[in-house]
Design a protein around this motif. Structure first.
Motif, PDB file in Angstrom:
ATOM      1  N   PHE A 161       3.935   1.979  -9.134  1.00 48.21           N
ATOM      2  CA  PHE A 161       2.892   2.079 -10.157  1.00 48.21           C
ATOM      3  C   PHE A 161       1.510   1.864  -9.528  1.00 48.21           C
ATOM      4  O   PHE A 161       0.557   2.594  -9.808  1.00 48.21           O
ATOM      5  CB  PHE A 161       3.114   1.024 -11.241  1.00 48.21           C
ATOM      6  N   GLU A 162       1.415   0.832  -8.681  1.00 46.48           N
ATOM      7  CA  GLU A 162       0.133   0.531  -8.032  1.00 46.48           C
ATOM      8  C   GLU A 162      -0.319   1.677  -7.130  1.00 46.48           C
ATOM      9  O   GLU A 162      -1.508   2.033  -7.109  1.00 46.48           O
ATOM     10  CB  GLU A 162       0.249  -0.770  -7.227  1.00 46.48           C
ATOM     11  N   GLY A 163       0.625   2.233  -6.394  1.00 43.67           N
ATOM     12  CA  GLY A 163       0.278   3.343  -5.511  1.00 43.67           C
ATOM     13  C   GLY A 163      -0.227   4.548  -6.276  1.00 43.67           C
ATOM     14  O   GLY A 163      -1.203   5.205  -5.880  1.00 43.67           O
ATOM     15  N   MET A 164       0.414   4.859  -7.403  1.00 41.51           N
ATOM     16  CA  MET A 164      -0.035   5.998  -8.208  1.00 41.51           C
ATOM     17  C   MET A 164      -1.374   5.715  -8.875  1.00 41.51           C
ATOM     18  O   MET A 164      -2.209   6.618  -9.022  1.00 41.51           O
ATOM     19  CB  MET A 164       1.029   6.354  -9.239  1.00 41.51           C
ATOM     20  N   ALA A 165      -1.597   4.472  -9.282  1.00 42.57           N
ATOM     21  CA  ALA A 165      -2.899   4.118  -9.852  1.00 42.57           C
ATOM     22  C   ALA A 165      -3.997   4.277  -8.812  1.00 42.57           C
ATOM     23  O   ALA A 165      -5.122   4.724  -9.121  1.00 42.57           O
ATOM     24  CB  ALA A 165      -2.861   2.683 -10.379  1.00 42.57           C
ATOM     25  N   ALA A 166      -3.696   3.942  -7.561  1.00 38.80           N
ATOM     26  CA  ALA A 166      -4.680   4.120  -6.491  1.00 38.80           C
ATOM     27  C   ALA A 166      -4.953   5.604  -6.242  1.00 38.80           C
ATOM     28  O   ALA A 166      -6.097   6.011  -5.997  1.00 38.80           O
ATOM     29  CB  ALA A 166      -4.188   3.446  -5.210  1.00 38.80           C
ATOM     30  N   ILE A 167      -3.900   6.428  -6.312  1.00 32.08           N
ATOM     31  CA  ILE A 167      -4.091   7.879  -6.178  1.00 32.08           C
ATOM     32  C   ILE A 167      -4.981   8.398  -7.303  1.00 32.08           C
ATOM     33  O   ILE A 167      -5.884   9.217  -7.075  1.00 32.08           O
ATOM     34  CB  ILE A 167      -2.731   8.601  -6.187  1.00 32.08           C
ATOM     35  N   PHE A 189     -10.197  10.777  -9.043  1.00 33.19           N
ATOM     36  CA  PHE A 189     -11.448  10.881  -9.786  1.00 33.19           C
ATOM     37  C   PHE A 189     -12.653  10.676  -8.863  1.00 33.19           C
ATOM     38  O   PHE A 189     -13.697  11.317  -9.034  1.00 33.19           O
ATOM     39  CB  PHE A 189     -11.467   9.879 -10.945  1.00 33.19           C
ATOM     40  N   ALA A 190     -12.486   9.804  -7.868  1.00 26.45           N
ATOM     41  CA  ALA A 190     -13.565   9.621  -6.881  1.00 26.45           C
ATOM     42  C   ALA A 190     -13.761  10.894  -6.063  1.00 26.45           C
ATOM     43  O   ALA A 190     -14.899  11.264  -5.732  1.00 26.45           O
ATOM     44  CB  ALA A 190     -13.247   8.436  -5.971  1.00 26.45           C
ATOM     45  N   ARG A 191     -12.670  11.590  -5.733  1.00 31.63           N
ATOM     46  CA  ARG A 191     -12.782  12.840  -4.991  1.00 31.63           C
ATOM     47  C   ARG A 191     -13.559  13.872  -5.801  1.00 31.63           C
ATOM     48  O   ARG A 191     -14.436  14.569  -5.274  1.00 31.63           O
ATOM     49  CB  ARG A 191     -11.391  13.384  -4.665  1.00 31.63           C
ATOM     50  N   LEU A 192     -13.267  13.964  -7.089  1.00 32.03           N
ATOM     51  CA  LEU A 192     -14.001  14.902  -7.935  1.00 32.03           C
ATOM     52  C   LEU A 192     -15.485  14.564  -7.965  1.00 32.03           C
ATOM     53  O   LEU A 192     -16.345  15.457  -7.904  1.00 32.03           O
ATOM     54  CB  LEU A 192     -13.426  14.906  -9.354  1.00 32.03           C
ATOM     55  N   ALA A 193     -15.806  13.275  -8.020  1.00 28.56           N
ATOM     56  CA  ALA A 193     -17.208  12.870  -7.993  1.00 28.56           C
ATOM     57  C   ALA A 193     -17.856  13.222  -6.658  1.00 28.56           C
ATOM     58  O   ALA A 193     -19.005  13.690  -6.601  1.00 28.56           O
ATOM     59  CB  ALA A 193     -17.328  11.370  -8.266  1.00 28.56           C
ATOM     60  N   ASP A 194     -17.121  13.042  -5.565  1.00 30.90           N
ATOM     61  CA  ASP A 194     -17.639  13.413  -4.241  1.00 30.90           C
ATOM     62  C   ASP A 194     -17.938  14.908  -4.160  1.00 30.90           C
ATOM     63  O   ASP A 194     -18.846  15.335  -3.437  1.00 30.90           O
ATOM     64  CB  ASP A 194     -16.634  13.041  -3.145  1.00 30.90           C
ATOM     65  N   LEU A 195     -17.166  15.701  -4.902  1.00 34.13           N
ATOM     66  CA  LEU A 195     -17.338  17.145  -4.892  1.00 34.13           C
ATOM     67  C   LEU A 195     -18.441  17.606  -5.836  1.00 34.13           C
ATOM     68  O   LEU A 195     -18.738  18.794  -5.908  1.00 34.13           O
ATOM     69  CB  LEU A 195     -16.024  17.835  -5.266  1.00 34.13           C
ATOM     70  N   GLY A 196     -19.043  16.653  -6.555  1.00 31.53           N
ATOM     71  CA  GLY A 196     -20.168  16.985  -7.419  1.00 31.53           C
ATOM     72  C   GLY A 196     -19.943  16.774  -8.892  1.00 31.53           C
ATOM     73  O   GLY A 196     -20.830  17.055  -9.703  1.00 31.53           O
ATOM     74  N   ALA A 197     -18.773  16.281  -9.286  1.00 35.71           N
ATOM     75  CA  ALA A 197     -18.486  16.044 -10.703  1.00 35.71           C
ATOM     76  C   ALA A 197     -19.201  14.788 -11.184  1.00 35.71           C
ATOM     77  O   ALA A 197     -19.671  13.961 -10.393  1.00 35.71           O
ATOM     78  CB  ALA A 197     -16.983  15.907 -10.915  1.00 35.71           C
ATOM     79  N   ASP A 198     -19.252  14.646 -12.499  1.00 36.17           N
ATOM     80  CA  ASP A 198     -19.838  13.452 -13.094  1.00 36.17           C
ATOM     81  C   ASP A 198     -18.968  12.232 -12.785  1.00 36.17           C
ATOM     82  O   ASP A 198     -17.749  12.343 -12.708  1.00 36.17           O
ATOM     83  CB  ASP A 198     -19.947  13.615 -14.609  1.00 36.17           C
ATOM     84  N   ASP A 223       0.850  -1.191   0.000  1.00 39.06           N
ATOM     85  CA  ASP A 223       0.000   0.000   0.000  1.00 39.06           C
ATOM     86  C   ASP A 223       0.886   1.242   0.000  1.00 39.06           C
ATOM     87  O   ASP A 223       1.007   1.934   0.996  1.00 39.06           O
ATOM     88  CB  ASP A 223      -0.933  -0.011   1.214  1.00 39.06           C
ATOM     89  N   PHE A 224       1.508   1.511  -1.152  1.00 33.00           N
ATOM     90  CA  PHE A 224       2.418   2.638  -1.264  1.00 33.00           C
ATOM     91  C   PHE A 224       1.648   3.930  -1.559  1.00 33.00           C
ATOM     92  O   PHE A 224       0.605   3.926  -2.216  1.00 33.00           O
ATOM     93  CB  PHE A 224       3.423   2.417  -2.401  1.00 33.00           C
ATOM     94  N   TYR A 225       2.187   5.038  -1.058  1.00 29.79           N
ATOM     95  CA  TYR A 225       1.736   6.373  -1.480  1.00 29.79           C
ATOM     96  C   TYR A 225       3.013   7.114  -1.855  1.00 29.79           C
ATOM     97  O   TYR A 225       3.676   7.715  -1.007  1.00 29.79           O
ATOM     98  CB  TYR A 225       0.990   7.102  -0.369  1.00 29.79           C
ATOM     99  N   ARG A 239      -3.214   0.514 -14.087  1.00 32.22           N
ATOM    100  CA  ARG A 239      -4.218   1.574 -13.962  1.00 32.22           C
ATOM    101  C   ARG A 239      -5.591   1.080 -14.403  1.00 32.22           C
ATOM    102  O   ARG A 239      -6.610   1.405 -13.785  1.00 32.22           O
ATOM    103  CB  ARG A 239      -3.792   2.785 -14.803  1.00 32.22           C
ATOM    104  N   GLN A 240      -5.634   0.310 -15.473  1.00 30.58           N
ATOM    105  CA  GLN A 240      -6.909  -0.236 -15.935  1.00 30.58           C
ATOM    106  C   GLN A 240      -7.543  -1.109 -14.863  1.00 30.58           C
ATOM    107  O   GLN A 240      -8.753  -1.040 -14.602  1.00 30.58           O
ATOM    108  CB  GLN A 240      -6.678  -1.061 -17.201  1.00 30.58           C
ATOM    109  N   ARG A 241      -6.729  -1.923 -14.216  1.00 31.39           N
ATOM    110  CA  ARG A 241      -7.212  -2.791 -13.138  1.00 31.39           C
ATOM    111  C   ARG A 241      -7.787  -1.965 -11.990  1.00 31.39           C
ATOM    112  O   ARG A 241      -8.796  -2.332 -11.372  1.00 31.39           O
ATOM    113  CB  ARG A 241      -6.051  -3.658 -12.646  1.00 31.39           C
TER     114      ARG A 241
END
Length: 425
Positions: free
Chosen positions: A350-356, A361-370, A313-315, A391-393
């Motif tokens: 790579f996995e950590g950046m894909a999770a970010i 995109f989930a954060r943008l949706a939480d803020l009201g984005a599509d 679980d890298f960041y 990233r696709q995964r």
């Protein structure tokens, strides 16, 4: 119809590029020039113009010039210069990343600026405009793209809604807001604002002669380099995202409503009847290049199996502090435990950046984005197939090819839109 052409011009930090595009979005000619070919002072507007002129001439050399009907320009966001009534620059421009560390000017802005404005900070167009307004003989303060378009049109004083954002323009109300006057700025110095892609005026007769173009060529309002790069990919519906896998990890998403979240550095540009929201993480390619060279990344990537997770679980950050999708100045990097295998270490990053990216995109949706429906990728990391598979995964949406990664192609699309507005397309 494809014999009709529009031209997009991109003026970047190191050079200029131009493309000629058909209404089917096919690029049929292009040209480029480095600023350094014309001198060492990359802030000199005369050098900007020479690079643009060369890129445009090279593009026109490969096409029937009578087919060109529109031109639009993008350039670096937040680059500002003062001009006189004839359009001549009066001082060395302040570039997009130049800081105006003037406590008095910044305090004036801070006292009245709304939280959601894009004009916060010492690099904003607004503080640069305040710095320039005392220059003797000043008639207007312009953005870099405005000045280039003005040279082509023979008339200065128009900008677009995207370049104007960091100078304090309100894209929701579509005006220069009253609070700008309270900063002490003479608002008569600000250009009029039109939508990106709006027809501005026809080319100046002198410029038509210089470039061998018809005098009916329409100069169309452009945009910033970042917005142009997004448009170039072909993303054109709410929920279409673009990830820039460069030194930082930058996400942009088309929405049907504006999103402003100052704590996360999220603001929105109005473009093509929609809104473009985005945020940038402090993670990205600069972390990878800290540990591995470009050749090592290619070699190690070749042995990565993207279908199997490392379970780590890298960041990936180089130092504490994150701005998006987490806002925490003390946010700690996570790069341990380091696997014995360098390939696994790279894979975990790579996995950590894909999770970010997914969380962004989930954060943008939480803020009201599509909700995210697709992602196109630009930047050096977009060419790495193993990273793309990871990233696709993680994202679980289609990763679509970018139609172009040239910002000039995005401006050409705006120029085509301008032709449609005047009924020539």
């Amino acid at each position: 119809m494809d014999s009709l052409l529009a031209i997009g011009i991109d003026l970047g930090t190191s050079g200029a590029r131009a493309v000629a595009m058909t209404p089917s979005f096919d690029i049929v000619a292009q040209g480029a020039a480095r600023l350094a070919e014309f001198g060492s002072d990359l802030r000199d507007p005369a050098i900007w113009w020479k690079a643009v002129e060369r890129a445009l001439m090279d593009t026109l050399a490969g096409i029937d010039r009578t087919s060109v009907h529109a031109i639009a320009v993008d350039a670096t966001s937040g680059t500002i210069l003062p001009i006189d009534i004839e359009g001549e620059p009066l001082a060395t421009p302040l570039m997009y990343n130049d800081r105006v560390d003037d406590d008095e000017l910044l305090a004036r802005i801070h006292a009245v600026i709304p939280a959601e404005s894009g004009a916060h900070g010492a690099t904003s167009g607004l503080v640069k405009a305040l710095r320039f307004q005392s220059v003797p003989g000043i008639a207007k303060v312009l953005h870099q793209a405005d000045w280039i378009a003005g040279r082509l049109a023979g008339h200065y004083g128009t900008t677009d809604e995207n370049n104007a954002l960091k100078t304090g323009y309100d894209p929701v109300e579509r005006l220069w807001p009253d609070w700008i006057m309270a900063t002490g700025l003479d608002t008569n110095l600000l250009p009029r604002v039109v939508a990106p892609g709006a027809p501005v005026e026809t080319i100046a007769p002198q410029m038509a002669k210089v470039f061998g173009l018809g005098e009916d060529v329409v100069i169309v309002a452009g945009t910033t380099d970042g917005c142009a790069s997004f448009l170039a990919t072909g993303a054109d519906r709410p929920g279409d995202g673009v990830t820039a896998l460069g030194s930082t990890l930058t996400l942009k998403l088309l929405c049907d409503r504006p999103i402003f979240a100052p704590d996360y550095g999220v603001y929105s540009h109005r473009i093509n009847g929609m809104w473009l929201a985005g945020g940038a993480s402090n993670s990205g390619g600069k972390v990878l290049s800290h540990f591995f060279s470009a050749d090592e990344i290619v070699r190690l990537s070749a042995v990565i199996d993207p279908a199997v997770s490392t379970g780590l679980d890298f960041y990936p950050l180089l130092e504490p502090g994150e701005r998006f999708p987490v806002f925490d100045p003390a946010f700690a990097p996570r790069l341990e435990p380091r696997p014995a295998s360098d390939a696994d270490f790279l894979k975990a990053m790579f996995e950590g950046m894909a999770a970010i990216e997914r969380r962004g995109f989930a954060r943008l949706a939480d803020l009201g984005a599509d909700p995210l429906r697709s992602v196109r990728s630009v930047g050096g990391g977009a060419a790495n197939p193993q990273w793309s598979a990871i990233r696709q995964r993680e994202l679980q949406v289609p990763l679509l090819p970018a139609q172009s990664t040239e910002a000039a192609a995005g401006s050409a699309r705006l120029a085509l839109g301008g032709l449609q507005a005047v009924g020539d397309l």
